[in-house]
Design a protein around this motif. Sequence first.
Motif, PDB file in Angstrom:
ATOM      1  N   ARG A  80     -17.637  -4.643 -14.091  1.00 61.28           N
ATOM      2  CA  ARG A  80     -17.782  -3.679 -12.346  1.00 61.28           C
ATOM      3  C   ARG A  80     -16.434  -4.081 -12.293  1.00 61.28           C
ATOM      4  O   ARG A  80     -15.322  -5.185 -12.234  1.00 61.28           O
ATOM      5  CB  ARG A  80     -19.164  -4.927 -11.971  1.00 61.28           C
ATOM      6  N   MET A  82       0.797  -1.509  -0.242  1.00 58.57           N
ATOM      7  CA  MET A  82      -0.197   0.291  -0.216  1.00 58.57           C
ATOM      8  C   MET A  82       0.562   1.185  -0.071  1.00 58.57           C
ATOM      9  O   MET A  82       2.145   1.654   0.729  1.00 58.57           O
ATOM     10  CB  MET A  82      -0.763  -0.143   1.095  1.00 58.57           C
ATOM     11  N   PHE A 102     -13.858  -4.160  -8.759  1.00 54.58           N
ATOM     12  CA  PHE A 102     -13.745  -4.014  -6.809  1.00 54.58           C
ATOM     13  C   PHE A 102     -11.791  -3.397  -7.336  1.00 54.58           C
ATOM     14  O   PHE A 102     -11.545  -3.767  -7.159  1.00 54.58           O
ATOM     15  CB  PHE A 102     -14.235  -5.158  -6.475  1.00 54.58           C
ATOM     16  N   GLN A 103     -12.155  -2.793  -5.400  1.00 56.17           N
ATOM     17  CA  GLN A 103     -11.219  -2.559  -4.817  1.00 56.17           C
ATOM     18  C   GLN A 103     -10.138  -3.603  -4.883  1.00 56.17           C
ATOM     19  O   GLN A 103      -9.795  -4.927  -4.355  1.00 56.17           O
ATOM     20  CB  GLN A 103     -11.564  -2.010  -3.651  1.00 56.17           C
ATOM     21  N   HIS A 104      -8.751  -3.062  -5.282  1.00 54.98           N
ATOM     22  CA  HIS A 104      -7.733  -4.408  -5.361  1.00 54.98           C
ATOM     23  C   HIS A 104      -7.484  -5.037  -4.370  1.00 54.98           C
ATOM     24  O   HIS A 104      -7.515  -4.492  -3.210  1.00 54.98           O
ATOM     25  CB  HIS A 104      -6.230  -3.344  -5.694  1.00 54.98           C
ATOM     26  N   ASN A 105      -7.302  -6.303  -4.732  1.00 55.11           N
ATOM     27  CA  ASN A 105      -6.912  -6.807  -4.077  1.00 55.11           C
ATOM     28  C   ASN A 105      -7.471  -7.481  -2.622  1.00 55.11           C
ATOM     29  O   ASN A 105      -6.937  -7.278  -1.406  1.00 55.11           O
ATOM     30  CB  ASN A 105      -5.438  -6.658  -3.389  1.00 55.11           C
ATOM     31  N   THR A 106      -8.618  -6.618  -2.839  1.00 52.82           N
ATOM     32  CA  THR A 106     -10.220  -7.124  -2.085  1.00 52.82           C
ATOM     33  C   THR A 106     -11.122  -7.755  -1.238  1.00 52.82           C
ATOM     34  O   THR A 106     -12.162  -7.044  -2.280  1.00 52.82           O
ATOM     35  CB  THR A 106     -10.568  -5.424  -1.306  1.00 52.82           C
ATOM     36  N   ASP A 115     -10.209  -6.958 -11.224  1.00 56.78           N
ATOM     37  CA  ASP A 115      -9.926  -5.842 -10.514  1.00 56.78           C
ATOM     38  C   ASP A 115      -9.289  -4.240 -10.785  1.00 56.78           C
ATOM     39  O   ASP A 115      -9.153  -3.948 -12.100  1.00 56.78           O
ATOM     40  CB  ASP A 115      -8.259  -6.247  -9.690  1.00 56.78           C
ATOM     41  N   SER A 116      -9.663  -3.407  -9.845  1.00 59.91           N
ATOM     42  CA  SER A 116      -9.545  -2.023 -10.146  1.00 59.91           C
ATOM     43  C   SER A 116      -7.968  -2.084 -10.862  1.00 59.91           C
ATOM     44  O   SER A 116      -8.327  -0.730 -11.237  1.00 59.91           O
ATOM     45  CB  SER A 116      -9.420  -1.265  -9.232  1.00 59.91           C
ATOM     46  N   HIS A 140     -14.358  -7.068  -0.128  1.00 55.76           N
ATOM     47  CA  HIS A 140     -15.219  -5.728  -1.115  1.00 55.76           C
ATOM     48  C   HIS A 140     -15.801  -6.489  -2.608  1.00 55.76           C
ATOM     49  O   HIS A 140     -16.715  -6.602  -3.310  1.00 55.76           O
ATOM     50  CB  HIS A 140     -14.264  -4.629  -1.763  1.00 55.76           C
TER      51      HIS A 140
END
Lengths: 489, 474
Positions: free
Chosen positions: A210, A1, A212-216, A191-192, A219
């Motif tokens: 659609r 991150m 989804f939040q990266h690697n989550t 993945d975003s 979510h």
Amino acid sequence: MVRLPYFTALTTLFSYGLLFAFGQMRDLFRKILDLPKSKKVQGYAPICLGLEDFYTRRLFLRAQDCFGRPIASAPDAWIDVVERYSNDNNKTLHRTSNITKCLNLGSYNYLGFAAADEYCTPRVIESLKQYSPGTCSVRVDGGTTKLHTELEELAARFVGKPAAILFGMGYVTNSAIIPALIAKGGLIISDSLNHNSIVNGARGSGATVRVFQHNTPSHLEEVLREQIAEGQPRTHRPWKKIIVIVEGIYSMEGELCKLPEIIAVCKKYKAYTYLDEAHSIGAIGKTGRGVCELLGVDPADVDIMMGTFTKSFGSCGGYIAASKEIIQYLKHTCPAHLYGTSMSPPAVQQVISAIKVILGEDGSNRGAQKLAQIRDNSNFFRAELHKMGFEVLGDEDSPVMPIMLYNPAKIPAFSRECLKQNVAVVTVAFPATPLLLARARICISASHSREDLMRGLEVLSKVGDLVGIKYFPVESENSHAEAKLKKLD
Amino acid sequence: MAVAVANMTTAALDWVSVKFNAPLAGMVVFGVHIHGHLIVEVLLIAVILFQLSRKSYKPPKKPLTEKEIDDLCDEWAPEPLHPPITEEMLSEPPTLESAAGPHTIIDGKEVVNFASANYLGLIGNEKINYGVGSCGPRGFYGTIDVHLDCEARISKFLGTPDSILYSYGISTIFSVIPAFCKKGDIIVADEGVHWAVQNGLYLSRSTIVYFKHNDMSSLKSTLEKVTRGNRRAEKIRRYIVVEAIYQNSGQIAPLDEIIRLKEKYRFRVVLDESHSFGVLGSSGRGLAEHYGVPVEKIDIITAGMGNALATDGGFCTGSVRVVDHQRLSSSGYVFSASLPPFLASAAIAAVDYLEENPALLSKLKRNIALLWSEISELPGLILASNPLSPIVFLKLKRSTGSTKGDMKLLDEIVDRVLKEDLVFIVTTKRSTLDKCRLPVGLRIFVSAGHTESDLLKASNSLKRVTALVLSELA
């Protein structure tokens, strides 16, 4: 991150604002000065309107000498970079015949197969003589040779799936397979931070996309539940099928995907999974089988596994591995298979030889050595960079290490200073990364020796001090805390 | 009976009116005598106010509860990833055991190869210098000096200012089109363009209008329709997309007509020369040379090098502005590894060879003419391509009515020709994703490397097999 310090964010925004203002002023002057000149092409709208190429003209051109540097040798651990000069402020660059030998920290040469190899190269030259560099036809016409069928079986065996199909280019693999698997009425959840080829393939298929939040995985679960309950937009009919697309190693972050959790979520909601292992196949895992091996996921749980041969195998092209029925269907329908020229036979032979070396079937243990080497090199380098105080992204064992730069001015500064000291690095800015998060990306290879790495670290440290990117200068106790924080993230 | 009812109603009404107007036992509020009707009116107002104050009845919007979502998720059953495998999906193409030159080995036997687009017979010359892969995109040390040399060589050969190299044939056109055409632009394209062009057109999100395959009057009327009444034409970019030699039918686009129309209606031309580069024109410079049109008039030329040049990859040439724009905004260039250097050096060698030996082109032309003269009278098949095109396209005189039926017949012809006479030709393959509606047929790729005996062998075999197969039909 990424942990962006506030002060850095402010200065970066300010720099971009300044560059933008200057760019607009120059455009204004250009318009004024061009007024008396009559327009040569009347009635045609300009091929690039206004702000479309503003970034290229006013920001990218200033640092153009840092990108696209030509080299005059194979992309091995040390490369010969060709010097270039410019007479008009970087607008056009001309090659000279001077070359400088530099340490290569930028090419995706994970297992060192890019240079001449004692097992692979003679076989490649042999196949070149026998089959010639191109087949001039598509796979379904006259382009299937014995080599292609051999490689398909070998790739399937290597990855752990029943069957595989080859394509001549990795980018085309994604863009042409996704439309063949899913069409309007289906849902793609990606993945975003997925690669451009996946985005293009998803768009080209006509299905709803659609993100989804990266690697989550949590979510992802939320998005899946919401989408299945709602159904297709407006008609609310149930989705025909859902495919979740993730990557093994994200090339701009160096992170591994959280595969076990994502597979668990997909299984629960009956969604299909598509794993893009462009960077991870051959480079991670105990025997080089990629992220599935490293994280302990059974390949049978992933529906479709895609990979490329460009990075770890020193060749070109891509493959898809899945069940026999899916591959049969793809061979019948996929446009890249029916219309694209088949892979060049020497390239196929290179991959066959490289896989044999990795599996140890060539009779030596060079494969295992290379894998151990790249793992040790990556972990060593990353630990050292942390100690020096750089902000480095990425997980343990991943050979890709982005170092954050942020400021637009530091991008060319870092690149040029490193080149002066004979180290070739790659800097990445917009559009491959978000605007504020420019970075330098280091790719470690098995062909780097310990001395090479030490030299690289020395130069990076000096240049880092000069340019001012050691955002988290640490004393020894703090470095452990930092490392723990990164793992938790 | 009615009278009795009427009497009762009158009595009731009288009673009501008496009550209404009876002063309520002398009730006086604020100096106003309260009459009976006032009570009713007050009650009425009270009821109205009460109704207004209640919420209007809308069916309540309850979000789905967790349990309901769980149920929906359990019930939902996706389609399988692949449709059921039919018999035709199980067929495999023949495997070659040697180079795909004019003669090749299949199943241990030597066959004459008419299935590779090896127009100049260049399969067979090269050397490797740099290792196989380039391990990086063009922006990140994937640019090897051979790439730059190759780009310069191609520009010099064609006479254009600049060119850019792509790593795969079909990715060239489907990266170039979205780089220049955005939402809101207008593209007029031929309906027979191949899948890669269609994909590029789809990804560009522009408005696409198709015109009838290779029909110039249809093109003219389409251009007329599109530009008429369009006042905003100054800001919209307009393109015509055509191929020089169409892969799906072997027709050649009449470039001089197209240029005339383009200048009249102010469109830009994007030309895909994959099968005409190195084939048409007196020195192989492509369609522009063939028609005697100056190459500057074509705005963007793209070509795949997997055909006449016997390597892989593709290139795009045009003005400096066109090429420079692609270096940052063309996705197939920026986000993909560069062409393997040995293929780039093979391309340079091929162009050099072509420039030194223009006799190859006349040989190719002679071969095509010879084949045409031999197979112009086949039973059941007619020649549907242009007499100058190296892709000789044969279609059925009488179609069976469905593409599937046609393909079965054609596959049988191809199989028998291969097994019995050792000649390798192919049918058109259409993906289910392809939008092209042109008829299917047989394709024969003629090469300058074929000898007269090869061509005679092929034509005799075709005559024999088509007579057998199609007489069963007739």
